[in-house]
Design an enzyme around this catalytic site. Structure first.
Site, PDB file in Angstrom:
ATOM      1  N   GLY A 125      13.010 -31.990 -48.282  1.00 55.00           N
ATOM      2  CA  GLY A 125      12.157 -33.173 -48.376  1.00 55.00           C
ATOM      3  C   GLY A 125      10.679 -32.947 -48.160  1.00 55.00           C
ATOM      4  N   CYS A 149      11.703 -44.787 -78.102  1.00 50.38           N
ATOM      5  CA  CYS A 149      11.663 -46.197 -78.466  1.00 50.38           C
ATOM      6  C   CYS A 149      11.933 -47.068 -77.256  1.00 50.38           C
ATOM      7  CB  CYS A 149      12.663 -46.457 -79.582  1.00 50.38           C
ATOM      8  SG  CYS A 149      12.059 -45.752 -81.106  1.00 50.38           S
ATOM      9  N   GLU A 150      10.959 -47.090 -76.365  1.00 55.11           N
ATOM     10  CA  GLU A 150      10.989 -47.852 -75.119  1.00 55.11           C
ATOM     11  C   GLU A 150       9.544 -48.098 -74.726  1.00 55.11           C
ATOM     12  OE1 GLU A 150      14.937 -48.313 -73.839  1.00 55.11           O
ATOM     13  OE2 GLU A 150      13.194 -48.820 -72.627  1.00 55.11           O
ATOM     14  N   TYR A 164      10.347 -44.400 -61.373  1.00 59.05           N
ATOM     15  CA  TYR A 164       9.734 -44.881 -60.124  1.00 59.05           C
ATOM     16  C   TYR A 164       8.231 -44.691 -60.054  1.00 59.05           C
ATOM     17  CZ  TYR A 164      11.646 -40.163 -59.081  1.00 59.05           C
ATOM     18  OH  TYR A 164      12.040 -38.847 -59.144  1.00 59.05           O
ATOM     19  N   GLY A 212      13.558 -28.199 -52.008  1.00 58.68           N
ATOM     20  CA  GLY A 212      13.745 -28.218 -53.458  1.00 58.68           C
ATOM     21  C   GLY A 212      12.390 -28.361 -54.142  1.00 58.68           C
ATOM     22  N   ARG A 213      11.895 -29.594 -54.117  1.00 59.30           N
ATOM     23  CA  ARG A 213      10.607 -29.904 -54.733  1.00 59.30           C
ATOM     24  C   ARG A 213       9.489 -28.934 -54.309  1.00 59.30           C
ATOM     25  NH1 ARG A 213       9.315 -35.089 -56.124  1.00 59.30           N
ATOM     26  NH2 ARG A 213      10.931 -35.822 -54.711  1.00 59.30           N
ATOM     27  N   ARG A 268      10.337 -39.540 -64.703  1.00 62.53           N
ATOM     28  CA  ARG A 268       9.964 -39.942 -63.347  1.00 62.53           C
ATOM     29  C   ARG A 268       8.989 -41.117 -63.283  1.00 62.53           C
ATOM     30  NH1 ARG A 268       7.544 -36.843 -60.081  1.00 62.53           N
ATOM     31  NH2 ARG A 268       8.491 -37.605 -58.167  1.00 62.53           N
ATOM     32  N   TYR A 277      12.429 -31.894 -60.680  1.00 63.25           N
ATOM     33  CA  TYR A 277      12.994 -33.155 -61.166  1.00 63.25           C
ATOM     34  C   TYR A 277      12.439 -33.584 -62.525  1.00 63.25           C
ATOM     35  CZ  TYR A 277      14.437 -33.053 -56.325  1.00 63.25           C
ATOM     36  OH  TYR A 277      14.967 -32.645 -55.111  1.00 63.25           O
ATOM     37  N   GLU A 320      16.670 -26.954 -46.606  1.00 65.61           N
ATOM     38  CA  GLU A 320      16.970 -27.060 -48.036  1.00 65.61           C
ATOM     39  C   GLU A 320      15.791 -27.566 -48.868  1.00 65.61           C
ATOM     40  OE1 GLU A 320      21.641 -28.259 -47.532  1.00 65.61           O
ATOM     41  OE2 GLU A 320      20.177 -29.876 -47.514  1.00 65.61           O
TER      42      GLU A 320
HETATM   43  C1  LIG Z   1      17.612 -33.506 -52.860  1.00 66.51           C
HETATM   44  C2  LIG Z   1      18.084 -32.823 -51.651  1.00 66.51           C
HETATM   45  C3  LIG Z   1      17.349 -31.764 -51.093  1.00 66.51           C
HETATM   46  C4  LIG Z   1      16.007 -31.342 -51.628  1.00 66.51           C
HETATM   47  O1  LIG Z   1      15.053 -32.319 -51.483  1.00 66.51           O
HETATM   48  P1  LIG Z   1      13.525 -32.021 -51.853  1.00 66.51           P
HETATM   49  O2  LIG Z   1      12.848 -33.290 -51.579  1.00 66.51           O
HETATM   50  O3  LIG Z   1      13.480 -31.630 -53.278  1.00 66.51           O
HETATM   51  O4  LIG Z   1      13.078 -30.904 -50.952  1.00 66.51           O
HETATM   52  C5  LIG Z   1      17.891 -31.109 -50.012  1.00 66.51           C
HETATM   53  N1  LIG Z   1      19.085 -31.460 -49.480  1.00 66.51           N
HETATM   54  C6  LIG Z   1      19.802 -32.478 -49.987  1.00 66.51           C
HETATM   55  C7  LIG Z   1      21.107 -32.817 -49.389  1.00 66.51           C
HETATM   56  C8  LIG Z   1      19.332 -33.194 -51.076  1.00 66.51           C
HETATM   57  O5  LIG Z   1      20.050 -34.208 -51.554  1.00 66.51           O
END
Ligand SMILES: *Cc1c(COP(=O)(O)O)cnc(C)c1O
Length: 432
Positions: free
Chosen positions: A249, A362-363, A335, A293-294, A331, A391, A291
């Site tokens: 996150g 077409c939106e 949102y 991601g982004r 995206r 994403y 974890e």
């Molecule tokens: C989506 C997600 C992440 C990654 O979130 P980011 O905001 O991309 O860092 C990590 N763990 C879980 C369980 C998720 O659902």
């Protein structure tokens, strides 16, 4: 001048990524095209990996959340950098396994994994299956028993912290489809149940408090809530967990006005809280997983488009239409996500116009950005949307039967395709 570290402007006034001219890339591979700076991805993975060593003495693992951007090459890069991978579906699991990703470093999430997905996870020896609910626990235990295996599991907990805004709130937030609530006692009940099951090994608990979070406090608070629960479980059942998964996150910069904290700062502060809390509560220091991601791929990727029609509606707005849109980046439609937009072949010029960048679907809602600053553009110009590494490709669709763009990776100025452009044949392949 522009948000991402891997973006610059060369002598021709063109935008570059990872040292490669984006106008040349557009010419060579066509548009739309996703472009990543591989060194930037590796740098980010290494930062998270190394911080586990620095702040947890190596007693932890950074796990890349592959739903942000998943393809075989990304899995290979994670493997080479020594991180784990988190998957949320059979498809992501398949992708990771297909390049030989070590299953013990895979974490499998999801609030409604299917029987087949759970079977595949057990069959392949996925290290940690993050169990979301009692139904899943029972199914998993049955699958493990049938296969004669022990499934390594964690439970997803709702720590009651909503960090989706700058003003995070700590509430009894039980209204979420993910995980077990604390306040109803269902988390404790699940733990007790798992401890009676011989076919599952409960390694620890997991939480994930949101995405694109800039503050450190919610992460610290989540760690505290989790460790308090560890203590409660130890007191009530005598069981002490070996591991703690604090989720992802971490925020990235989409706009100049945003100032995410350096990731090392999160790690330093949160690890200090974990250590202090464990000492205070008489708990052993767990093996810690995170974890991201982004924050690994978001700012390392951009999308290139070609400008088509420019429609100036006097006193209302100017639409700049591009050859992609919500099919490759939903995206904004989903949102209202913020992005910085640049004319790649006029990158050194001032962004003097205020325009709305529209896709070709077409939106009416197929927009990439409204009322955004852009250089004065004309048909044929190359448009770059920045920080689209997370994403975007992973959320792309074939709406309007538009083929998904290719993914190009740049390393030290040299580019290569890592995902081919979809063809019409591919799109119609499964049609009978
Ligand atoms: C989506 C997600 C992440 C990654 O979130 P980011 O905001 O991309 O860092 C990590 N763990 C879980 C369980 C998720 O659902």
């Amino acid at each position: 001048m522009y948000v991402s570290d891997c973006i610059s402007i060369n002598g021709s006034g063109n935008l570059t990524i990872g040292g490669a001219d984006t106008v040349e890339i557009a010419k060579e591979y066509g548009t739309p095209v996703y472009v990543f700076d591989e060194n930037e991805i590796r740098k980010n993975l290494a930062a998270f990996r190394d911080s586990m060593n620095e702040y947890y003495g190596g007693n932890g693992l950074a796990v890349y959340a592959s739903k942000a951007f998943c393809c075989k090459e990304m899995c290979r890069i994670c493997m080479q950098e020594g991180t784990g991978i988190d998957v949320v579906s059979g498809g992501e699991l398949y992708t990771a396994l297909s390049v030989g990703f070590p299953a013990d470093k895979i974490v499998f999430h999801g609030n409604n994994k299917t029987f087949d997905e759970l079977s595949a996870a057990v069959e392949n020896g996925v290290g940690r299956i993050v169990v979301d609910n009692i139904t899943e626990l029972e199914t998993l235990s049955r699958i493990a028993a049938e296969k004669g295996r022990t499934a390594g599991i964690m439970f997803r907990i709702k720590p009651g912290i909503d960090a989706h805004t700058h003003d995070f709130i700590k509430t009894g937030q039980i209204d979420s489809k993910f995980g077990f609530a604390l306040e109803t006692g269902e988390a404790m009940e699940a733990v007790r149940k798992a401890l009676t099951m011989p076919d599952v090994k409960l390694r620890g608990l997991h939480c994930h408090i949101g995405s694109q979070i800039f503050d450190i406090d919610p992460f610290e608070l989540a760690a505290e809530v989790m460790l308090n629960l560890y203590k409660q479980i130890k007191d009530e059942t005598g069981y002490e967990f070996d591991e703690l998964n604090l989720g992802g996150g971490f925020g990235i910069k989409y706009l100049e006005s945003e100032q995410p904290k350096p990731y090392a700062e999160y790690m330093k502060n949160v690890s200090a809280v974990v250590r202090a809390r464990c000492e205070e509560l008489g708990l052993k220091m767990p093996f810690v997983l995170i974890e991201p991601g982004r924050s690994v791929v978001g700012a390392a990727g951009i999308t290139l488009y070609t400008v088509g029609a420019v429609k100036d509606i006097p006193d209302i707005r100017t639409y700049v239409s591009i050859d992609g849109g919500m099919a490759d980046n939903p995206r904004y439609a989903l949102y209202n996500a913020d992005y910085e937009v640049v004319c790649a072949n006029k990158a050194a010029e001032e962004r003097s116009e205020t325009v709305t960048v529209a896709g070709k679907c077409c939106e009416s809602g197929d927009l990439i950005q409204e009322n955004t600053k852009l250089q004065k553009v004309e048909p044929g110009d190359i448009l770059a949307v920045l920080s689209t590494g997370a994403y975007n490709y992973s959320m792309a669709s074939n709406y309007n039967r538009i083929p998904r763009p290719p993914v190009v990776m740049v390393k030290d100025g040299v580019s290569r395709v890592v995902v081919k452009r979809e063809t019409y044949e591919k799109i119609t392949e499964n049609d009978i």
